[in-house]
Motif scaffolding. Structure first.
Motif, short mmCIF file in Angstrom:
data_model
loop_
_atom_site.label_atom_id
_atom_site.label_comp_id
_atom_site.label_asym_id
_atom_site.label_seq_id
_atom_site.Cartn_x
_atom_site.Cartn_y
_atom_site.Cartn_z
N MET A 1 -10.82 -8.77 -2.10
CA MET A 1 -10.17 -7.46 -2.14
C MET A 1 -10.18 -6.84 -0.75
SD MET A 1 -11.16 -4.07 -4.38
CE MET A 1 -12.66 -3.75 -3.43
N ASN A 2 -9.05 -6.28 -0.30
CA ASN A 2 -8.96 -5.63 0.99
C ASN A 2 -9.70 -4.30 0.95
OD1 ASN A 2 -7.24 -7.55 2.32
ND2 ASN A 2 -5.55 -6.77 1.08
N SER A 3 -10.44 -4.02 2.02
CA SER A 3 -11.15 -2.76 2.10
C SER A 3 -10.27 -1.72 2.77
CB SER A 3 -12.46 -2.94 2.89
OG SER A 3 -12.16 -3.37 4.20
N VAL A 22 -4.97 -0.48 3.92
CA VAL A 22 -5.59 -1.40 2.97
C VAL A 22 -4.84 -2.71 3.14
CG1 VAL A 22 -6.13 -1.90 0.56
CG2 VAL A 22 -6.20 0.46 1.37
N GLY A 23 -5.42 -3.63 3.89
CA GLY A 23 -4.67 -4.83 4.25
C GLY A 23 -3.48 -4.43 5.11
N GLU A 24 -2.27 -4.82 4.71
CA GLU A 24 -1.07 -4.49 5.46
C GLU A 24 -0.44 -3.18 5.00
OE1 GLU A 24 1.56 -7.79 5.09
OE2 GLU A 24 0.29 -9.15 6.28
N VAL A 25 -1.01 -2.54 4.00
CA VAL A 25 -0.45 -1.31 3.45
C VAL A 25 -0.95 -0.11 4.25
CG1 VAL A 25 -0.32 0.17 1.41
CG2 VAL A 25 -0.27 -2.33 1.17
N ALA A 127 -4.45 -2.05 -5.80
CA ALA A 127 -5.45 -2.42 -4.80
C ALA A 127 -5.90 -1.21 -3.99
CB ALA A 127 -4.89 -3.50 -3.87
N THR A 128 -4.96 -0.31 -3.70
CA THR A 128 -5.31 0.91 -2.96
C THR A 128 -6.21 1.79 -3.80
OG1 THR A 128 -3.23 0.85 -1.71
CG2 THR A 128 -4.37 2.97 -1.85
N LEU A 129 -5.92 1.91 -5.08
CA LEU A 129 -6.78 2.71 -5.96
C LEU A 129 -8.18 2.12 -6.03
CD1 LEU A 129 -7.25 5.01 -7.92
CD2 LEU A 129 -6.09 3.67 -9.70
N ASP A 130 -8.26 0.81 -6.13
CA ASP A 130 -9.59 0.17 -6.10
C ASP A 130 -10.36 0.59 -4.85
OD1 ASP A 130 -9.06 -1.23 -8.45
OD2 ASP A 130 -8.48 -3.08 -7.42
N ALA A 131 -9.68 0.53 -3.70
CA ALA A 131 -10.34 0.83 -2.43
C ALA A 131 -10.70 2.31 -2.33
CB ALA A 131 -9.43 0.43 -1.27
N LEU A 132 -9.82 3.19 -2.79
CA LEU A 132 -10.10 4.63 -2.74
C LEU A 132 -11.31 4.98 -3.60
CD1 LEU A 132 -6.45 5.98 -2.98
CD2 LEU A 132 -7.99 6.34 -1.04
#
Length: 254
Positions: A1-3, A22-25, A127-132
């Motif tokens: 998972m991207n941090s 978050v990664g490329e986002v 994935a962004t929600l996971d990181a947030l």
């Protein structure tokens, strides 16, 4: 998972603004001043041709932070903001521009292209929600909302349909054909904006999308005016909506 990695930080009038990746986002997060840990989180999707920090997005984010005490996160959709376009993006955008210049209906092209973008953006949002939620000031236990109009609805409806962490959403200003199935899977509270004189989206189409949501708690806001004439007070209404359904401060604008 991207941090999640923060790249900039500014603060003004009690609102902290941070750009992140978050990664490329590429994304942005607006938060109350430090000391408001674990406030509810609102995800915001931008419209087509715009980006995460367009004036409308910044204004809505600031309203949500100041009026509801929320954290507010946006990300650039694929091919938007600083994110590179694919050859497919370039072809679809050029076709939309030619169609609009010819005065022909652009809806079928917009729906097809936005559905393509949603297929790419929904996993990025999750994935962004996971990181947030890894951030201590947000955490995993707080409620999450979604706010998106136009293309923000095209991406937000399929996202909300499969993402159980989203418990309330504001949508509007989109056609029903590509979204009816996903809308029928959504049962969380919904507020929906519609322009009564929309030159692109027929009134019956807007009403059909509102009707497709399976939510028992849903509200239609229909305003006179064309597609780009949505009243600014609808942003304040969204603050009240999220305060009701996510909790937050009782200082939403009157």
């Amino acid at each position: 998972m991207n941090s999640l990695e923060f790249t900039t930080r500014t603060s003004s009038n009690g609102v902290v603004e941070r750009d992140f990746t978050v990664g490329e986002v590429t994304g942005a997060l607006w938060s109350p001043a430090p000391g408001s840990d674990c406030a509810p989180l609102v995800l915001m999707g931008h419209g087509g041709g715009n980006h995460r920090k367009s004036p409308a997005m910044v204004g809505r984010a600031q309203r949500l932070v100041a009026g509801g005490g929320f954290h507010v996160a946006t990300i650039d959709a694929p091919g938007h903001g600083g994110r590179p376009r694919t050859a497919h993006d370039e072809r679809e955008i050029a076709l939309m521009q030619r169609t609009m210049a010819a005065g022909e209906p652009v809806g079928p092209i917009v729906q097809r292209y936005n559905a393509h973008l949603a297929g790419r953006a929904v996993p990025e949002w999750r994935a962004t929600l996971d990181a947030l939620q890894e951030l201590p000031e947000i955490g995993t236990g707080g409620p999450v909302g979604y706010f998106g109009l136009n293309m923000g609805t095209a991406i937000g409806v399929p996202l909300t349909a499969i993402e159980p962490r989203i418990t309330a959403a504001v949508f509007g200003l989109f056609w029903p054909e590509s979204l009816v199935r996903a809308a029928g899977q959504i049962t969380v509270p919904i507020e929906f904006a519609l322009q009564w004189d929309d030159e692109h989206i027929p009134r019956a189409s807007g009403l059909a999308l509102f009707d497709a949501f399976a939510s028992k708690d849903k509200t239609l806001h229909a305003n006179a005016g064309r597609h780009k004439e949505l009243p600014r007070f609808e942003a304040d209404s969204a603050v009240h909506f999220f305060v009701r359904h996510l909790g937050g401060a009782a200082t939403a604008p009157a």
